[in-house]
Design a protein around this motif. Structure first.
Motif, mmCIF file in Angstrom:
data_model
loop_
_atom_site.group_PDB
_atom_site.id
_atom_site.type_symbol
_atom_site.label_atom_id
_atom_site.label_comp_id
_atom_site.label_asym_id
_atom_site.label_seq_id
_atom_site.Cartn_x
_atom_site.Cartn_y
_atom_site.Cartn_z
ATOM 1 N N ASP A 122 35.188 53.004 34.640
ATOM 2 C CA ASP A 122 34.203 52.091 35.227
ATOM 3 C C ASP A 122 34.472 50.655 34.780
ATOM 4 N N ALA A 123 34.764 50.520 33.476
ATOM 5 C CA ALA A 123 35.039 49.179 32.949
ATOM 6 C C ALA A 123 36.294 48.591 33.581
ATOM 7 N N ILE A 124 37.331 49.439 33.724
ATOM 8 C CA ILE A 124 38.575 48.973 34.348
ATOM 9 C C ILE A 124 38.344 48.555 35.788
ATOM 10 N N ALA A 125 37.527 49.353 36.519
ATOM 11 C CA ALA A 125 37.226 49.021 37.919
ATOM 12 C C ALA A 125 36.508 47.678 38.023
ATOM 13 N N LYS A 126 35.574 47.438 37.100
ATOM 14 C CA LYS A 126 34.847 46.168 37.105
ATOM 15 C C LYS A 126 35.777 45.004 36.783
ATOM 16 N N ILE A 127 36.656 45.222 35.816
ATOM 17 C CA ILE A 127 37.621 44.170 35.453
ATOM 18 C C ILE A 127 38.541 43.854 36.624
ATOM 19 N N GLN A 128 38.998 44.917 37.310
ATOM 20 C CA GLN A 128 39.876 44.706 38.455
ATOM 21 C C GLN A 128 39.163 43.952 39.569
ATOM 22 N N ALA A 129 37.877 44.281 39.785
ATOM 23 C CA ALA A 129 37.109 43.585 40.818
ATOM 24 C C ALA A 129 36.939 42.117 40.465
ATOM 25 N N LEU A 130 36.628 41.853 39.185
ATOM 26 C CA LEU A 130 36.484 40.460 38.748
ATOM 27 C C LEU A 130 37.812 39.722 38.842
ATOM 28 N N THR A 131 38.899 40.418 38.474
ATOM 29 C CA THR A 131 40.225 39.795 38.551
ATOM 30 C C THR A 131 40.571 39.426 39.985
ATOM 31 N N LYS A 132 40.285 40.355 40.910
ATOM 32 C CA LYS A 132 40.558 40.084 42.325
ATOM 33 C C LYS A 132 39.733 38.918 42.823
ATOM 34 N N ASP A 133 38.457 38.880 42.429
ATOM 35 C CA ASP A 133 37.572 37.777 42.831
ATOM 36 C C ASP A 133 38.084 36.461 42.272
ATOM 37 N N ASN A 134 38.528 36.482 41.006
ATOM 38 C CA ASN A 134 39.063 35.266 40.387
ATOM 39 C C ASN A 134 40.348 34.819 41.070
ATOM 40 N N GLU A 135 41.173 35.790 41.490
ATOM 41 C CA GLU A 135 42.418 35.443 42.179
ATOM 42 C C GLU A 135 42.121 34.771 43.516
ATOM 43 N N VAL A 136 41.106 35.293 44.229
ATOM 44 C CA VAL A 136 40.727 34.695 45.509
ATOM 45 C C VAL A 136 40.251 33.256 45.291
ATOM 46 N N LYS A 137 39.399 33.080 44.278
ATOM 47 C CA LYS A 137 38.897 31.733 43.993
ATOM 48 C C LYS A 137 40.036 30.817 43.559
ATOM 49 N N ALA A 138 40.943 31.348 42.746
ATOM 50 C CA ALA A 138 42.081 30.538 42.285
ATOM 51 C C ALA A 138 42.954 30.109 43.462
ATOM 52 N N ASN A 139 43.160 31.032 44.427
ATOM 53 C CA ASN A 139 43.951 30.693 45.618
ATOM 54 C C ASN A 139 43.255 29.624 46.453
ATOM 55 N N GLN A 140 41.931 29.723 46.571
ATOM 56 C CA GLN A 140 41.181 28.720 47.325
ATOM 57 C C GLN A 140 41.284 27.357 46.656
ATOM 58 N N ILE A 141 41.141 27.355 45.325
ATOM 59 C CA ILE A 141 41.252 26.094 44.579
ATOM 60 C C ILE A 141 42.651 25.513 44.737
ATOM 61 N N GLN A 142 43.686 26.385 44.675
ATOM 62 C CA GLN A 142 45.058 25.919 44.796
ATOM 63 C C GLN A 142 45.313 25.303 46.173
ATOM 64 N N LYS A 143 44.736 25.910 47.224
ATOM 65 C CA LYS A 143 44.903 25.362 48.571
ATOM 66 C C LYS A 143 44.284 23.974 48.675
#
Length: 222
Positions: A80-101
């Motif tokens: 469960d903890a790993i799934a939450k971390i992966q979800a947060l990581t994916k969300d952070n990656e999306v935000k990071a890509n938006q910021i980079q654009k």
């Protein structure tokens, strides 16, 4: 079974904790040594730890089943903890890509303005613009048209233009911490562009606005 902790003591030399648990009806007492300092653990945790050892000694198969259940709970919690971390990581990656654009667009605008030598930027705007562009990162490979900045420590500000200069990459280039002087050879070969703030060109008066020459012809006699 209603066991309670009767005694617990930590032996620093052996790095073990002696724990005794007791049950009143029927009366039973078990003592076991647990690794590390367990004196701050909750009593329920210590009771279960001691009972697990007792079960192992009395009923190996039953103890294994009990321990497996506890491990399964831990694995499930970890998943469960790993799934939450992966979800947060994916969300952070999306935000990071938006910021980079957004940053890429900003860098492109700065590049367009800085390279417009016919209409130089106001020096203070030039300074603020280049502060938005990342300094060169040692070991990073820049692709064609990417930009970064360097500090020109030898430059003396005269108009508030700052000390940064912009480097534009024309071919794949790995920055290894070179100084501005060391990059001049690449600039001469056309592999990179080096852009500094320059003063606007002084406009020469046009023929239509030039002051007419003083007439020297004599006035005719009256």
């Amino acid at each position: 079974m209603d066991y309670k902790v009767q005694f617990k003591a930590y032996d620093a030399v052996a790095d073990t904790t002696k724990v005794a648990i007791k049950q009143d009806f029927p009366y039973r007492v078990f003592e076991e040594f647990l690794p590390k300092n367990r004196t701050t653990d909750e009593d329920s945790v210590l009771v279960e730890a001691v009972l697990n050892i007792v079960r192992m000694e009395l009923d190996t198969s039953g103890a294994i089943v009990a321990i497996k259940k506890e491990l399964d709970k831990s694995v499930e919690a970890n998943n469960d903890a790993i799934a939450k971390i992966q979800a947060l990581t994916k969300d952070n990656e999306v935000k990071a890509n938006q910021i980079q654009k957004i940053k890429d667009v900003a860098d492109w605008n700065i590049l367009a303005r800085v390279t417009d030598v016919d209409n130089p930027m106001d020096p203070t705007i030039f300074k603020r613009g280049l502060e938005l562009v990342d300094l060169g990162q040692v070991g990073k490979t820049y692709q064609p048209q990417e930009i970064f900045t360097l500090e020109d420590q030898s430059h003396t500000e005269a108009f508030g233009e700052g000390k940064r200069v912009m480097i534009q990459v024309n071919n794949p280039f790995t920055y290894q911490g070179e100084t501005l002087d060391q990059l001049n050879s690449l600039y001469q070969n056309g592999k990179i562009g080096i852009w500094k703030w320059t003063k606007p060109k002084e406009e020469k008066p046009s023929a239509s606005t030039a002051k007419p020459a003083t007439e020297t012809a004599e006035k005719p006699a009256v």
